[in-house]
Design a protein around this motif. Structure first.
Motif, PDB file in Angstrom:
ATOM      1  N   ILE C 246     -28.049  15.355 -17.042  1.00  0.00           N
ATOM      2  CA  ILE C 246     -28.116  14.731 -15.729  1.00  0.00           C
ATOM      3  C   ILE C 246     -29.406  15.142 -15.021  1.00  0.00           C
ATOM      4  CG2 ILE C 246     -27.012  14.701 -13.451  1.00  0.00           C
ATOM      5  CD1 ILE C 246     -25.451  13.230 -15.588  1.00  0.00           C
ATOM      6  N   LEU C 247     -29.678  16.439 -15.077  1.00  0.00           N
ATOM      7  CA  LEU C 247     -30.875  16.957 -14.430  1.00  0.00           C
ATOM      8  C   LEU C 247     -32.120  16.350 -15.073  1.00  0.00           C
ATOM      9  CD1 LEU C 247     -31.018  18.899 -12.109  1.00  0.00           C
ATOM     10  CD2 LEU C 247     -31.489  20.748 -13.719  1.00  0.00           C
ATOM     11  N   GLY C 248     -32.069  16.196 -16.399  1.00  0.00           N
ATOM     12  CA  GLY C 248     -33.186  15.604 -17.126  1.00  0.00           C
ATOM     13  C   GLY C 248     -33.474  14.192 -16.647  1.00  0.00           C
ATOM     14  N   ALA C 249     -32.415  13.419 -16.433  1.00  0.00           N
ATOM     15  CA  ALA C 249     -32.588  12.039 -15.966  1.00  0.00           C
ATOM     16  C   ALA C 249     -33.271  12.030 -14.604  1.00  0.00           C
ATOM     17  CB  ALA C 249     -31.233  11.332 -15.900  1.00  0.00           C
ATOM     18  N   ILE C 250     -32.848  12.917 -13.713  1.00  0.00           N
ATOM     19  CA  ILE C 250     -33.400  12.953 -12.364  1.00  0.00           C
ATOM     20  C   ILE C 250     -34.878  13.352 -12.398  1.00  0.00           C
ATOM     21  CG2 ILE C 250     -33.254  14.055 -10.100  1.00  0.00           C
ATOM     22  CD1 ILE C 250     -30.246  14.478 -10.660  1.00  0.00           C
ATOM     23  N   VAL C 251     -35.161  14.472 -13.072  1.00  0.00           N
ATOM     24  CA  VAL C 251     -36.536  14.984 -13.119  1.00  0.00           C
ATOM     25  C   VAL C 251     -37.467  13.956 -13.757  1.00  0.00           C
ATOM     26  CG1 VAL C 251     -38.011  16.746 -14.149  1.00  0.00           C
ATOM     27  CG2 VAL C 251     -35.819  17.392 -13.141  1.00  0.00           C
ATOM     28  N   THR C 252     -37.038  13.375 -14.888  1.00  0.00           N
ATOM     29  CA  THR C 252     -37.878  12.386 -15.567  1.00  0.00           C
ATOM     30  C   THR C 252     -38.159  11.193 -14.656  1.00  0.00           C
ATOM     31  OG1 THR C 252     -36.710  13.031 -17.571  1.00  0.00           O
ATOM     32  CG2 THR C 252     -38.158  11.155 -17.733  1.00  0.00           C
ATOM     33  N   GLY C 253     -37.147  10.772 -13.903  1.00  0.00           N
ATOM     34  CA  GLY C 253     -37.324   9.638 -12.997  1.00  0.00           C
ATOM     35  C   GLY C 253     -38.452   9.882 -12.003  1.00  0.00           C
ATOM     36  N   TYR C 254     -38.394  11.015 -11.305  1.00  0.00           N
ATOM     37  CA  TYR C 254     -39.441  11.313 -10.323  1.00  0.00           C
ATOM     38  C   TYR C 254     -40.796  11.483 -11.000  1.00  0.00           C
ATOM     39  CZ  TYR C 254     -36.115  11.904  -6.527  1.00  0.00           C
ATOM     40  OH  TYR C 254     -35.167  11.677  -5.582  1.00  0.00           O
ATOM     41  N   LEU C 255     -40.783  12.211 -12.111  1.00  0.00           N
ATOM     42  CA  LEU C 255     -42.031  12.503 -12.817  1.00  0.00           C
ATOM     43  C   LEU C 255     -42.747  11.219 -13.229  1.00  0.00           C
ATOM     44  CD1 LEU C 255     -43.140  15.285 -13.685  1.00  0.00           C
ATOM     45  CD2 LEU C 255     -42.334  14.756 -15.985  1.00  0.00           C
ATOM     46  N   LEU C 256     -42.002  10.292 -13.834  1.00  0.00           N
ATOM     47  CA  LEU C 256     -42.638   9.069 -14.318  1.00  0.00           C
ATOM     48  C   LEU C 256     -43.068   8.181 -13.155  1.00  0.00           C
ATOM     49  CD1 LEU C 256     -40.651   8.179 -17.537  1.00  0.00           C
ATOM     50  CD2 LEU C 256     -42.851   9.293 -17.290  1.00  0.00           C
ATOM     51  N   GLY C 257     -42.320   8.221 -12.054  1.00  0.00           N
ATOM     52  CA  GLY C 257     -42.738   7.483 -10.870  1.00  0.00           C
ATOM     53  C   GLY C 257     -44.101   7.961 -10.391  1.00  0.00           C
ATOM     54  N   VAL C 258     -44.256   9.271 -10.335  1.00  0.00           N
ATOM     55  CA  VAL C 258     -45.520   9.849  -9.863  1.00  0.00           C
ATOM     56  C   VAL C 258     -46.644   9.537 -10.839  1.00  0.00           C
ATOM     57  CG1 VAL C 258     -46.710  12.026  -9.444  1.00  0.00           C
ATOM     58  CG2 VAL C 258     -44.434  11.652  -8.485  1.00  0.00           C
ATOM     59  N   VAL C 259     -46.368   9.669 -12.133  1.00  0.00           N
ATOM     60  CA  VAL C 259     -47.397   9.354 -13.129  1.00  0.00           C
ATOM     61  C   VAL C 259     -47.844   7.900 -12.982  1.00  0.00           C
ATOM     62  CG1 VAL C 259     -47.813   9.047 -15.595  1.00  0.00           C
ATOM     63  CG2 VAL C 259     -46.667  11.099 -14.776  1.00  0.00           C
ATOM     64  N   GLU C 260     -46.876   7.021 -12.758  1.00  0.00           N
ATOM     65  CA  GLU C 260     -47.193   5.605 -12.592  1.00  0.00           C
ATOM     66  C   GLU C 260     -48.073   5.403 -11.358  1.00  0.00           C
ATOM     67  OE1 GLU C 260     -44.405   1.655 -12.956  1.00  0.00           O
ATOM     68  OE2 GLU C 260     -43.976   3.079 -11.377  1.00  0.00           O
ATOM     69  N   GLY C 261     -47.740   6.121 -10.258  1.00  0.00           N
ATOM     70  CA  GLY C 261     -48.539   6.030  -9.043  1.00  0.00           C
ATOM     71  C   GLY C 261     -49.974   6.489  -9.277  1.00  0.00           C
ATOM     72  N   LEU C 262     -50.113   7.596  -9.987  1.00  0.00           N
ATOM     73  CA  LEU C 262     -51.456   8.122 -10.261  1.00  0.00           C
ATOM     74  C   LEU C 262     -52.243   7.160 -11.134  1.00  0.00           C
ATOM     75  CD1 LEU C 262     -50.736  11.909 -10.839  1.00  0.00           C
ATOM     76  CD2 LEU C 262     -51.819  10.816  -8.872  1.00  0.00           C
ATOM     77  N   THR C 263     -51.550   6.510 -12.078  1.00  0.00           N
ATOM     78  CA  THR C 263     -52.244   5.552 -12.934  1.00  0.00           C
ATOM     79  C   THR C 263     -52.810   4.409 -12.098  1.00  0.00           C
ATOM     80  OG1 THR C 263     -50.547   6.082 -14.548  1.00  0.00           O
ATOM     81  CG2 THR C 263     -52.031   4.301 -15.101  1.00  0.00           C
ATOM     82  N   LYS C 264     -52.081   4.031 -11.045  1.00  0.00           N
ATOM     83  CA  LYS C 264     -52.571   2.951 -10.178  1.00  0.00           C
ATOM     84  C   LYS C 264     -53.899   3.332  -9.549  1.00  0.00           C
ATOM     85  CE  LYS C 264     -48.509   0.355  -8.880  1.00  0.00           C
ATOM     86  NZ  LYS C 264     -47.233   0.924  -8.491  1.00  0.00           N
ATOM     87  N   VAL C 265     -54.099   4.636  -9.307  1.00  0.00           N
ATOM     88  CA  VAL C 265     -55.344   5.081  -8.690  1.00  0.00           C
ATOM     89  C   VAL C 265     -56.465   5.113  -9.711  1.00  0.00           C
ATOM     90  CG1 VAL C 265     -56.470   6.932  -7.423  1.00  0.00           C
ATOM     91  CG2 VAL C 265     -54.028   6.498  -7.095  1.00  0.00           C
ATOM     92  N   PHE C 266     -56.173   5.698 -10.871  1.00  0.00           N
ATOM     93  CA  PHE C 266     -57.259   5.990 -11.789  1.00  0.00           C
ATOM     94  C   PHE C 266     -57.514   4.888 -12.812  1.00  0.00           C
ATOM     95  CE2 PHE C 266     -55.958  10.188 -10.273  1.00  0.00           C
ATOM     96  CZ  PHE C 266     -57.191  10.635  -9.785  1.00  0.00           C
ATOM     97  N   TYR C 267     -56.466   4.127 -13.175  1.00  0.00           N
ATOM     98  CA  TYR C 267     -56.649   3.097 -14.185  1.00  0.00           C
ATOM     99  C   TYR C 267     -55.639   1.998 -13.928  1.00  0.00           C
ATOM    100  CZ  TYR C 267     -57.589   1.127 -18.820  1.00  0.00           C
ATOM    101  OH  TYR C 267     -57.945   0.293 -19.856  1.00  0.00           O
ATOM    102  N   PRO C 268     -55.867   1.220 -12.849  1.00  0.00           N
ATOM    103  CA  PRO C 268     -54.845   0.291 -12.364  1.00  0.00           C
ATOM    104  C   PRO C 268     -54.361  -0.695 -13.424  1.00  0.00           C
ATOM    105  CG  PRO C 268     -56.914   0.047 -11.146  1.00  0.00           C
ATOM    106  CD  PRO C 268     -57.078   1.210 -12.035  1.00  0.00           C
ATOM    107  N   GLU C 269     -55.240  -1.073 -14.382  1.00  0.00           N
ATOM    108  CA  GLU C 269     -54.842  -2.079 -15.376  1.00  0.00           C
ATOM    109  C   GLU C 269     -53.632  -1.604 -16.176  1.00  0.00           C
ATOM    110  OE1 GLU C 269     -57.870  -0.876 -15.034  1.00  0.00           O
ATOM    111  OE2 GLU C 269     -59.032  -2.582 -14.287  1.00  0.00           O
TER     112      GLU C 269
END
Lengths: 233, 332, 295
Positions: C246-269
């Motif tokens: 359960i904890l893994g699902a939660i942590v992964t969710g936030y983590l991947l959201g943030v990674v996706e956000g950062l990708t929008k900054v550095f490599y939007p494509e």
């Protein structure tokens, strides 16, 4: 006197294979009976069918005057039957204490947690560790203890001594003697009849899905020939 | 999947003495019907039906005979449609070369996706293929050669082997029919080859296949690539039939559609996906003129199929008294 | 202006926040999926549709019943949970003994039927849902302006995730859930009504999705298809995290959201596909997922 648990002409199937061919047995209030028999003769199946875990069954099962055949599985325990499986069924994702507290109380008169911890001091010491980190003997104690808490009137106990060291077997025997003193009714399945002889009042001998003999503990010495033949010991 | 959970009744129904001949006559009648069908029905509708029937048969090759549920077959179908369309339109390739490129491209995609997805089993396999095909969808959305939302329009059908003018509707129809029959023959041969037999034994009991020394993942990957290539064949055909390739063909809804066709017709039967494709395509055609969304029906049919007849229409027929009397077997 | 790796701090923080918001939804949804899968062994494809139902329930409660956001936040999950319970009782429960793929196909059909129905009645276009008056405006954090509602989304989803974790790890009901995940038959033989537990679990998972939907309504627009692409991303999140924890699902969710956000900054494509790429890499390096126990 009418029996607390009575089973008449119980038949059961695993898929297509017919495993029980008309089992009859009865257990009186406060009595401890033992079902003996070789592996694969249907002892465990008998317990699982009485409990209602195995649903493909026919015949009559009544407990405390109640017809058990129609009850869904979760109501069997509520009627006062407690099941302790051969594989013990300790949950890995639950702590020892959570395992102990898991089965809901079904009636008054069960042991309190303090009483259980007095009876099984090891469990108290390790109550916060995961259930499956216990030794085999401790797991068996836990499996027993958690049913004692619920107030079940009759225990279905499947091979409690299997694979355990003699000193642990001794301890389990002591617990069963204490339970008997408290008036608990028990259906014990065992291969180890020397162990069973110390606690059981009466024996059933099972062969190919049927009871082939029934005798009180006092007759055990006279039946040794039969037992040696049937059990191959 | 279908075979394990739905045991065929074991009681014996006497097979009709002429069952074999009856089955042969039925088969030939169906074949004949396909040859004369364009006299009675819109050829473009029939061609669409054949392309989707081939697509569903390719999908069934994977699900029905290896038990792997791919939720990403749109990538192969739609991807091949793009490759074929691009090759014939931009590079001026002949239609057969364009389709071949589509098949090879889909096979290559299948190799990559399959290699990643077979690392997990069952339900995870389905989710991974879905996610990977969604990734491919986004790639197609952004890659310049697909022309994004517009898709590749006005794809020329060209001349088959430089000889037959495929702009003639009847020529095109018989070309599509020919490719469809070849595709089916390939599937039939594949399923009954030693490779196909090993796939079946993997589906029945993977552990036993491993202990017999088969490299299970290699066989699964082989089936996956084969299925992807055949889905690509259907996609390439589709690009030439409709003369366009768009994002619709690579979207996850398309993967859902092909699953529905197979499930509705009968998983693990040769005929099932064809019947399923026929029904779904007809339904879409029928509803195309109304504003009632197809997805509601599609969704409900899915639910009903899963709840009530998991063998599918053809599977149920094969398992019925009449079907068994004619000597059909829903699942071996 | 402050620059970090050649990117203005404001833009970086802005995308980080967007990532955190998306991550909140990924976490809530993958949490619900993991809870349902743990006990029912069903991958709930209808999870995205249930998320959409939550948002629509909030919208309809407001426009038809005049019920405000705060009540909708409680009512919508209850309504959707009840609907899910009925589905589970009448249909889904018949599939437990079959290959789990049938559960996936059934819930896929359910999602199509629900989404199709809403599109038929409400059209495909999005409808705005105003944030509650208490949560409008923005606060100046010094380096950026934080819209109050977005801050609330992160806090509320975090709170619900933690509450769900506590429910499962620390309560009696949670102990039943964990035990039934391991051995449902034995738990039922102990006298626990496991079929009811399964119904409640499915309703709980769907309720979590609906809660996420209500939270999302003011951020994105309310539309019938708002959940259909999201669910595929959440599947990838779940594959990355592994569904055993359960904890893994939660942590992964936030983590991947943030990674996706950062990708929008550095490599939007690549921002659309970065989560799928991560999934592929994780599968190659660690097939069981980051937190997965099962092979």
């Amino acid at each position: 006197m009418s029996a607390l648990l009575s089973v008449e002409n119980l038949q059961a199937w695993y898929g297509e294979s017919h495993v029980l061919h008309g089992v009859n047995l009865h257990v009186n209030q406060g009595e401890m009976i033992c079902i003996l028999g070789r592996n694969g003769m249907g002892k465990t199946t008998t317990l699982r069918s009485i409990m209602g875990i195995l649903r493909k069954r026919s015949g009559k099962i009544s407990f405390a005057g109640q017809d058990m055949m129609a009850l869904p599985l979760h109501k069997t325990a509520r009627a006062g039957l407690g099941f302790i499986p051969e594989e013990r069924g300790i949950f890995a994702s639950l702590s020892v204490e959570e395992n102990l507290m898991l089965p809901p109380k079904v009636a008054e008169g069960g042991m309190s947690v303090e009483e259980i911890y007095t009876l099984f001091p090891n469990l108290k010491e390790r109550r916060n560790s995961p259930g499956t980190k216990l030794s085999g003997g401790e797991q068996q104690m836990l499996a027993l203890a958690r049913i004692l808490r619920t107030g079940a009137r009759c225990l279905l106990l499947d091979e409690p001594t299997e694979g355990l060291a003699p000193v642990i077997i001794q301890a389990i025997g002591d617990v069963l003697v204490q339970l008997k003193a408290r008036g608990m009714t028990v259906v014990l399945v065992e291969q180890n009849f020397r162990f069973a002889a110390k606690v059981a009042d009466r024996f059933y001998l099972m062969d190919h899905g049927k009871m082939v003999a029934e005798f009180p503990v006092a007759e055990l010495p006279n039946r040794m020939d039969l037992l040696h033949r049937e059990l191959g010991v | 999947m279908a075979g394990k959970s739905e045991p065929i009744p074991t009681d014996t129904v006497a097979v009709h003495p002429q069952a074999r001949s009856i089955r042969l006559v039925l088969g030939l009648a169906m074949l004949a019907a396909l040859f004369i069908a364009p006299q009675f029905l819109y050829p473009i509708f029939l061609m669409k039906l054949l392309a989707f029937a081939l697509f569903a048969s390719a999908f069934n090759l994977l699900l029905g005979y290896t038990g792997l549920l791919s939720f990403g077959h749109a990538a192969f179908f739609g991807g091949a449609a793009y490759f074929t369309a691009h090759a014939v339109k931009e590079w001026g390739w002949s239609p057969e070369a364009g389709i071949l490129l589509g098949v090879l491209g889909a096979a290559a995609l299948g190799l990559v996706m399959g290699a990643i997805a077979i690392r997990r089993q069952g339900i995870y396999f389905a989710m991974i293929t879905l996610a990977l095909s969604q990734m491919f969808f986004f790639f197609c959305l952004q890659a310049p050669f697909t022309h994004g939302e517009d898709g590749i329009q006005s794809v020329p059908r060209g001349h088959l082997f430089g000889l037959v003018d495929l702009n003639d509707t009847m020529n095109m129809y018989y070309f599509v029919l020919g490719v469809f029959l070849i595709g089916l023959l390939v599937i039939w041969r594949f399923v009954n080859s030693p490779f196909g037999m090993i796939l079946k034994s993997i589906r029945e009991n993977e552990q036993r296949a491993i202990s017999l020394g088969y490299s299970v993942s290699r066989y699964k990957l082989g089936a996956f690539v084969m299925s992807a290539a055949l889905a690509g064949l259907a996609g390439g055909l589709k690009a030439l039939i409709f003369q366009f390739a768009t994002l619709t063909d690579v979207a996850w809804q398309m993967s859902g559609e092909v699953i529905l066709m197979t499930l509705l017709g009968g998983i693990g039967t040769l005929l099932g996906p064809i019947v399923g494709a026929g029904l779904v395509v007809s339904l879409q055609n029928y509803l195309a003129t109304s504003d009632f969304p197809v997805t509601i029906i599609t969704g409900l049919v899915f639910m009903v199929c899963v709840l009530l007849f998991r063998r599918g229409l053809v599977g149920e027929f094969f398992a019925s008294g009449l079907g068994r009397k004619l000597g059909f077997r829903a699942d071996k | 202006m402050t620059m970090i790796f050649g990117v203005p701090l404001q833009a970086l923080m802005g995308q980080l926040l967007v990532g955190l918001i998306n991550g909140s939804f990924y976490a809530l949804l993958s949490l619900g999926l993991a809870i349902i899968f743990g006990l029912l062994r069903v991958i709930n494809f209808a999870h995205g549709a249930q998320y959409m139902l939550g948002a629509f329930a909030a919208l309809l409660l407001l426009t038809v019943g005049g019920v405000n956001y705060w009540f909708a936040l409680i009512l919508a999950p209850l309504i959707v949970g009840l609907f899910a319970a009925v589905i589970e009782r009448t249909m889904l429960s018949r599939l437990y003994k079959l290959d789990p793929l049938y559960g996936l196909l059934f819930t896929f059909g359910l999602a199509l039927a629900i989404e199709g129905t809403f599109r038929y009645f409400y059209g495909a276009s999005g409808k705005p849902y105003a944030p509650p008056p208490q949560l409008t405006g923005a606060v100046n954090l010094g380096f950026m302006f934080l819209p109050v509602y977005r801050g609330w989304v992160v806090i509320a989803s975090l709170a619900v995730c933690i509450a769900s974790w506590v429910l499962i790890e620390k309560t009696k009901l949670g102990a039943y859930l964990r035990a039934a995940t391991e051995n449902p038959v034995l738990v039922q033989a102990f006298g626990v009504n496991v079929p009811l537990l399964l119904t409640l679990t499915y309703a709980l998972g769907a309720g979590l999705a609906a809660f996420a939907g209500v939270l999302a309504a003011p951020v994105y627009q309310v539309s019938p298809l708002m959940g259909s692409n999201l669910i595929i991303i959440v599947f990838a999140v779940v594959v990355v995290g592994g569904m055993g924890s359960i904890l893994g699902a939660i942590v992964t969710g936030y983590l991947l959201g943030v990674v996706e956000g950062l990708t929008k900054v550095f490599y939007p494509e690549a921002s659309n596909i970065v989560i799928f790429v991560i999934m592929a890499i994780v599968l190659i390096l660690r097939p069981a997922g980051l937190f997965g126990k099962e092979a």
